[in-house]
Structure formats: C-alpha cells, structure tokens
Design a protein around this motif. Structure first.
Motif, mmCIF file in Angstrom:
data_model
loop_
_atom_site.group_PDB
_atom_site.id
_atom_site.type_symbol
_atom_site.label_atom_id
_atom_site.label_comp_id
_atom_site.label_asym_id
_atom_site.label_seq_id
_atom_site.Cartn_x
_atom_site.Cartn_y
_atom_site.Cartn_z
ATOM 1 N N PRO A 1 -38.927 75.936 79.967
ATOM 2 C CA PRO A 1 -40.253 75.689 79.411
ATOM 3 C C PRO A 1 -40.351 76.458 78.110
ATOM 4 O O PRO A 1 -39.499 77.185 77.768
ATOM 5 C CB PRO A 1 -40.814 76.770 80.517
ATOM 6 N N ILE A 2 -41.264 75.902 77.255
ATOM 7 C CA ILE A 2 -41.554 76.556 75.948
ATOM 8 C C ILE A 2 -43.065 77.079 75.819
ATOM 9 O O ILE A 2 -43.899 76.301 75.963
ATOM 10 C CB ILE A 2 -41.341 75.547 74.919
ATOM 11 N N PRO A 3 -42.891 78.558 75.595
ATOM 12 C CA PRO A 3 -44.445 79.042 75.569
ATOM 13 C C PRO A 3 -44.908 78.616 74.091
ATOM 14 O O PRO A 3 -44.171 78.791 73.064
ATOM 15 C CB PRO A 3 -44.066 80.345 75.566
ATOM 16 N N THR B 1 -54.659 101.599 53.741
ATOM 17 C CA THR B 1 -54.136 101.325 55.306
ATOM 18 C C THR B 1 -55.046 100.492 56.073
ATOM 19 O O THR B 1 -56.467 100.954 56.164
ATOM 20 C CB THR B 1 -53.813 102.793 55.844
ATOM 21 N N VAL B 2 -54.573 99.415 56.560
ATOM 22 C CA VAL B 2 -55.643 98.752 57.395
ATOM 23 C C VAL B 2 -55.005 98.342 58.561
ATOM 24 O O VAL B 2 -53.810 98.032 59.038
ATOM 25 C CB VAL B 2 -55.736 97.238 56.552
ATOM 26 N N PHE B 3 -56.089 98.440 59.512
ATOM 27 C CA PHE B 3 -55.529 98.067 61.079
ATOM 28 C C PHE B 3 -56.101 96.953 61.439
ATOM 29 O O PHE B 3 -57.450 96.691 60.975
ATOM 30 C CB PHE B 3 -56.238 99.234 62.018
ATOM 31 N N LEU B 4 -55.458 96.227 62.316
ATOM 32 C CA LEU B 4 -55.737 94.850 62.822
ATOM 33 C C LEU B 4 -55.478 94.543 64.156
ATOM 34 O O LEU B 4 -54.437 95.453 64.589
ATOM 35 C CB LEU B 4 -55.197 93.632 61.988
ATOM 36 N N THR B 5 -56.146 93.787 64.722
ATOM 37 C CA THR B 5 -55.738 93.726 66.311
ATOM 38 C C THR B 5 -55.843 92.181 66.425
ATOM 39 O O THR B 5 -56.534 91.445 65.550
ATOM 40 C CB THR B 5 -56.840 94.247 67.393
ATOM 41 N N GLY B 6 -55.221 91.572 67.384
ATOM 42 C CA GLY B 6 -55.351 90.125 67.683
ATOM 43 C C GLY B 6 -55.501 89.830 69.244
ATOM 44 O O GLY B 6 -55.431 90.723 70.003
ATOM 45 N N CYS B 7 -55.861 88.716 69.569
ATOM 46 C CA CYS B 7 -55.947 88.073 70.960
ATOM 47 C C CYS B 7 -55.000 87.012 70.963
ATOM 48 O O CYS B 7 -54.952 86.050 69.812
ATOM 49 C CB CYS B 7 -57.377 87.858 71.428
ATOM 50 N N LEU B 8 -54.390 86.989 72.229
ATOM 51 C CA LEU B 8 -53.521 85.709 72.400
ATOM 52 C C LEU B 8 -53.881 84.894 73.639
ATOM 53 O O LEU B 8 -54.365 85.387 74.718
ATOM 54 C CB LEU B 8 -52.043 86.325 72.611
ATOM 55 N N GLY B 9 -53.792 83.310 73.419
ATOM 56 C CA GLY B 9 -53.770 82.590 74.262
ATOM 57 C C GLY B 9 -52.377 82.069 74.485
ATOM 58 O O GLY B 9 -51.918 81.616 73.405
ATOM 59 N N ILE B 10 -52.049 81.627 75.724
ATOM 60 C CA ILE B 10 -50.788 80.928 75.860
ATOM 61 C C ILE B 10 -50.681 79.871 76.809
ATOM 62 O O ILE B 10 -51.372 80.103 77.794
ATOM 63 C CB ILE B 10 -49.903 82.171 76.429
ATOM 64 N N ALA B 11 -50.297 78.831 76.143
ATOM 65 C CA ALA B 11 -49.982 77.559 77.088
ATOM 66 C C ALA B 11 -48.453 77.303 77.124
ATOM 67 O O ALA B 11 -47.873 77.756 76.255
ATOM 68 C CB ALA B 11 -50.574 76.462 76.530
ATOM 69 N N ILE B 12 -48.005 76.846 78.314
ATOM 70 C CA ILE B 12 -46.398 76.736 78.445
ATOM 71 C C ILE B 12 -46.343 75.065 78.641
ATOM 72 O O ILE B 12 -46.771 74.415 79.379
ATOM 73 C CB ILE B 12 -45.983 77.268 79.771
ATOM 74 N N TYR B 13 -45.256 74.645 77.736
ATOM 75 C CA TYR B 13 -44.555 73.255 77.669
ATOM 76 C C TYR B 13 -43.792 73.335 78.844
ATOM 77 O O TYR B 13 -43.055 74.030 78.994
ATOM 78 C CB TYR B 13 -44.103 73.099 76.298
ATOM 79 N N PRO B 14 -43.714 72.127 79.642
ATOM 80 C CA PRO B 14 -44.660 71.009 79.702
ATOM 81 C C PRO B 14 -45.648 70.996 80.808
ATOM 82 O O PRO B 14 -46.504 70.311 80.861
ATOM 83 C CB PRO B 14 -43.755 70.107 80.297
ATOM 84 N N LYS B 15 -45.740 72.553 81.707
ATOM 85 C CA LYS B 15 -46.689 72.661 82.602
ATOM 86 C C LYS B 15 -48.081 72.319 82.134
ATOM 87 O O LYS B 15 -49.123 71.853 82.838
ATOM 88 C CB LYS B 15 -46.595 74.179 83.146
ATOM 89 N N ASP B 16 -48.704 72.947 80.701
ATOM 90 C CA ASP B 16 -49.877 72.975 80.555
ATOM 91 C C ASP B 16 -50.220 71.873 79.397
ATOM 92 O O ASP B 16 -51.234 71.879 78.581
ATOM 93 C CB ASP B 16 -50.188 74.262 79.889
ATOM 94 N N GLY B 17 -49.260 71.060 79.221
ATOM 95 C CA GLY B 17 -49.458 69.823 78.272
ATOM 96 C C GLY B 17 -48.289 69.471 77.613
ATOM 97 O O GLY B 17 -47.126 69.945 77.694
ATOM 98 N N SER B 18 -48.129 68.105 77.642
ATOM 99 C CA SER B 18 -46.720 67.482 76.972
ATOM 100 C C SER B 18 -46.695 67.038 75.473
ATOM 101 O O SER B 18 -45.585 66.904 74.988
ATOM 102 C CB SER B 18 -46.333 66.216 77.820
ATOM 103 N N ASP B 19 -47.844 67.234 74.782
ATOM 104 C CA ASP B 19 -47.846 67.173 73.358
ATOM 105 C C ASP B 19 -48.633 68.276 72.990
ATOM 106 O O ASP B 19 -49.138 69.078 73.393
ATOM 107 C CB ASP B 19 -48.709 65.881 72.948
#
Ligand code: C2E
Ligand code: CA
Ligand code: CA
Length: 434
Positions: free
Chosen positions: A27-29, A121-139
């Motif tokens: 699998p590839i995230p 000095t700058v602080f940043l934050t982020g949010c992540l969404g994760i899909a996994i190949y091939p389970k969540d899509g083949s392209d």
C-alpha cells in the motif's frame, strides 16, 4: 519557488512512485496537507516573507519524508505527500494504519515547530487527510480527492489533526445535518449559557464563573460544545454564536452584580477563529458598554493554539485587551505548546491547569511534580493559577497545599443554569469542604 513539483507533474510522478515501490503490491499512503493560517501570515507579514516561509516549509517536509518520497505543492498552502517507501518497509502481515498514524502525528509535530524567517518567529499548524493506494483509489486524482475530503474532516476537529479517508458513511451525512441545524440554532433560541463556579482556595468563596455554552437540539437533545464548537469554528458560525455568548454572560454578570455579588468575575471562552477576528476589541468594548459590565470583571479564556498562530498580532491584541482592563487566561495549559518563553511574552493574568494533569496528581508522582512546577513558575511570573476539572478532595488537598489560587470542577459544582448558579451564590461558600 518551493523547488517542488506542482500539480501538473503529479500524475507523472505518481506513476514513477508506483513503478518503483509497488512491485510487491504494498500500500502507498497519499497525504493531503493543509497549512492553517498561512494566508493570514501572508497578509500580515507580507508576501516576500510568506514566500520564504513556504520555501522553508517545503524543505522541512522533504527532509521529513526523505528524498525517495514525493512532496508536491498543490496550491497556495497545500501539499501532497506520497510515501512510497512506507509500504515497502512493512512486513507482509503488518497493518499500515498504525504506521501512518505515527508518521502523520510526527509530521504535524514537525510543522508546528517554530519557523524563523528573517528574524521573525512564526508558528504554523496543519491538518492532514490520508488516502491509501489502492484501497481508497487506483488513480492519483481519486486518491487526492479522497485525501482532501479526509483533510476537511480533520480540520473540522481543530488544529493539528489528521484523518484517514473513510468512504461516505452515515456519520458524514450526520455531520452535514448538524451543520445545517447549527446555522439556525441561534435564531431558534436553542442555545443557553451555563455557569460553573470558580472557587478561591483560601477563602472557599465563589470568586467567578466560567460561561459554558449549551445547545438543546430539538431532536437530539443536549449536544456537547466539544462536538459543535469545532464545527462552528470551521464554518465561521462561531463569530455570531460567540458574540451571543459574550453578550449573555456579560448581561448575567451585571445582574449578579446588581444583586450584591460585586466582584464576581465572568470567564468567557474565545476560540482561535474568534480571537483572529479583525475587530475583536471593538466588538467586546461595545458589548461591555451595552451591558454596563465593568471590563475588569471580564476574563477571556484562550488556548495556546489560538495564540501561537500569529504571535506578534496575538501579543498586540492581548495588550489592547489588557489596556481596556479586561483579564486574559490561558486555557488548557499543559496540553498544547506550553512554551515557557511565550508565557513571558504574552500579557496573561491567569493560567488554567488542564484537567488531564489534575486528574492524575494524587496518583501519579510525575503529574504532581509537573503541577507543582507549573504553579511555582506561574507565581514567579506574577500569574494567578486556577486548576480545572477538580473532582476529588484528594486533588483539592494537593492543589491547596501547593499554593494553587483557584479551582473549578465537579467537586464544587458542574456547570449549571443561571438560576441554579444564583442559588449557589447565596450559599456563598463551600464551608463543608476542608
Ligand atoms: P473548557 O473551556 O476546557 O471547559 C471545561 C470543560 O470541562 C467543560 O466542558 C466543563 O463542563 C468540563 N468540566 C468542568 N468541571 C469538570 C470536572 O470536574 N470533570 C470533568 N470531567 N469535566 C469538567 P463543556 O462545557 O462540555 O465544554 C467543552 C469545551 O467547549 C470547553 O472546554 C470549551 O473549549 C468549549 N466551549 C464551551 N463553551 C464555549 C463558548 O461559549 N465559546 C467557545 N469558543 N468555546 C466554548
Ligand atoms: Ca475554558
Ligand atoms: Ca479548559
């Protein structure tokens, strides 16, 4: 500018990744990263600095995942990260999800570390969404779309969150319905403010009240603010809702004052989005004028994450509030950045020790030591300390012995309606407690 490939190259590069890493069908995230508040940094610090920051961010991301993996810039402040090496490193029976969760958490941590750009000095934050190949899509287009959906889901839960993609379920349509209802809740008067007493540990008297929002949903019953505040934040609805809470709480405090409870403090929570509003001080001043409440009786509770998004503008807003005699508390202290240097830089009055520490002080020596240290440090910085979530006499004893000034929690009272709080005030003190 960032030196990273852009969206146009995504498909081509993804095929290269597949060719290199997918021979064993591992699998590839695919991670979709959104940097919060980047636009604000850009507009307050200027585009030149913003560009610089993006470049540094790109370098940090690439260094984090390593050069065999792919980092792509999707938009202004959005990146895709494709970790081909991950599946290849797992054994055949190992589940990829815990490994991804670890990487996601570490990545969010890495992003939240301060950036120094041209002496600022700058602080940043982020949010992540994760899909996994091939389970969540083949392209790659499908994978990116699904990771994007998961990212928005993560974002609705607050800063520095991540979510794995889940195919549309009842839950997401449920969320949409809740969002629609939230839009009407103010108009339909479904909100109510509850109050929880804050107790002075020396005198045992009630010295203040924290205003806590309640939503009586016509079908679902009481919905916890923990559930709908993040939703209100992500939709911007927090601004009118927050204004209503402030108005209601100030009005109520004024009423208590006129009944003779002269010095009762009223604490109101402000979330990150509210704190970032351009005309915050003006709006608060107007509310104070309308209700006639003495500004020195208002205490605004802010979490660390609301402050570190743009440190310089946060300091100037806090100074402005303080010049109006309004008090400021750091909420949930100990759970977020807990940077000691900013405690010194931000003009706070009070530090609220989070209940996760309080919960374990009487059992766990380490929590006890941390709590004691927080109290001592706060006092040295001339800050008042309040402990939240105090549930047992043992916790209270520990806090009293170590010089904590105030406490709040179920041991004294849960949050209650204004009427019930008035009764508590007439009882005056917790004389039954040691
Ligand atoms: P918070 O500011 O950390 O509020 C304290 C939470 O702990 C409240 O939950 C309170 O009911 C709960 N609590 C108090 N004493 C105890 C205790 O002894 N034990 C335990 N286990 N819990 C205790 P609540 O009311 O569900 O609020 C959750 C969060 O929602 C608040 O956390 C605050 O971040 C947010 N919130 C609530 N009202 C407002 C509001 O008017 N505006 C904004 N922006 N956020 C709000
Ligand atoms: Ca609070
Ligand atoms: Ca809190």
């Amino acid at each position: 500018m960032t030196g990273l490939p852009n969206r146009l190259l995504l498909s081509e590069r993804f095929h290269q990744v597949l060719a290199e890493f997918n021979q064993a069908h591992s699998p590839i995230p695919v991670l979709y990263l959104d940097i919060s508040q980047f636009r604000r940094v850009n507009s307050t610090l200027g585009y030149e600095l913003g560009d610089h920051l993006l470049k540094t961010m790109a370098e940090r991301l690439q260094a984090f995942v390593g050069f065999r993996n792919l980092v792509v810039r999707l938009g202004d402040d959005e990146f895709a990260i494709i970790i081909g090496t991950m599946g290849a490193e797992l054994s055949e029976v190992e589940d990829i999800q815990p490994a991804i969760a670890r990487v996601a958490q570490n990545l969010l941590w890495a992003i939240s570390q301060p950036f120094t750009v041209q002496d600022r000095t700058v602080f940043l934050t982020g949010c992540l969404g994760i899909a996994i190949y091939p389970k969540d899509g083949s392209d790659i287009d499908t994978l990116i779309r699904h990771a994007d959906i998961a990212m928005h889901e993560a974002k609705s839960q607050g800063n520095s969150q991540f979510k794995l993609y889940q195919p549309i379920t009842e839950i997401t349509s449920d969320q949409l319905a809740l969002e629609a209802d939230l839009r009407y809740a103010l108009k339909r008067s479904e909100f109510q403010v509850y109050y929880q007493p804050q107790i002075n540990l020396k005198t045992k008297a009630i010295t203040g009240a924290e205003a806590l929002l309640r939503w009586r949903h016509p079908q679902r019953g009481m919905i916890s603010p923990a559930e709908f505040i993040p939703l209100a934040e992500s939709t911007g609805l927090i601004v009118p809702i927050g204004a209503w809470v402030l108005q209601t709480a100030c009005q109520q405090a004024k009423l208590w004052q006129s009944e003779g409870f002269d010095n009762l403090q009223i604490a109101v929570n402000l979330s990150a989005h509210q704190f970032g509003q351009p005309k915050l001080c003006e709006a608060i001043t107007r509310t104070l004028q309308r209700t006639g409440l003495n500004p020195a009786l208002l205490d605004l509770e802010l979490t660390e994450s609301a402050l570190v998004q743009d440190v310089d503008s946060a300091i100037s807003t806090l100074k402005q509030l303080r010049s109006l005699s309004i008090r400021v508390s750091v909420d949930d202290f100990g759970t977020g950045y807990s940077s000691l240097s900013y405690l010194q830089r931000f003009p706070f009055n009070t530090l609220k020790i989070d209940r996760t520490f309080v919960k374990s002080i009487s059992q766990d020596a380490k929590s006890g030591a941390i709590t004691t240290a927080i109290i001592q440090m706060a006092h040295q910085l001339q800050l008042q300390v309040i402990a939240e979530g105090v549930e047992t006499q043992a916790e209270l004893d520990f806090l009293s012995q170590h010089g904590c000034d105030l406490a709040q929690g179920y041991l004294f009272s849960p949050p209650v309606s204004a009427e019930a709080f008035t009764e508590l005030l007439y009882r005056r003190a917790w004389s039954s407690l040691k």
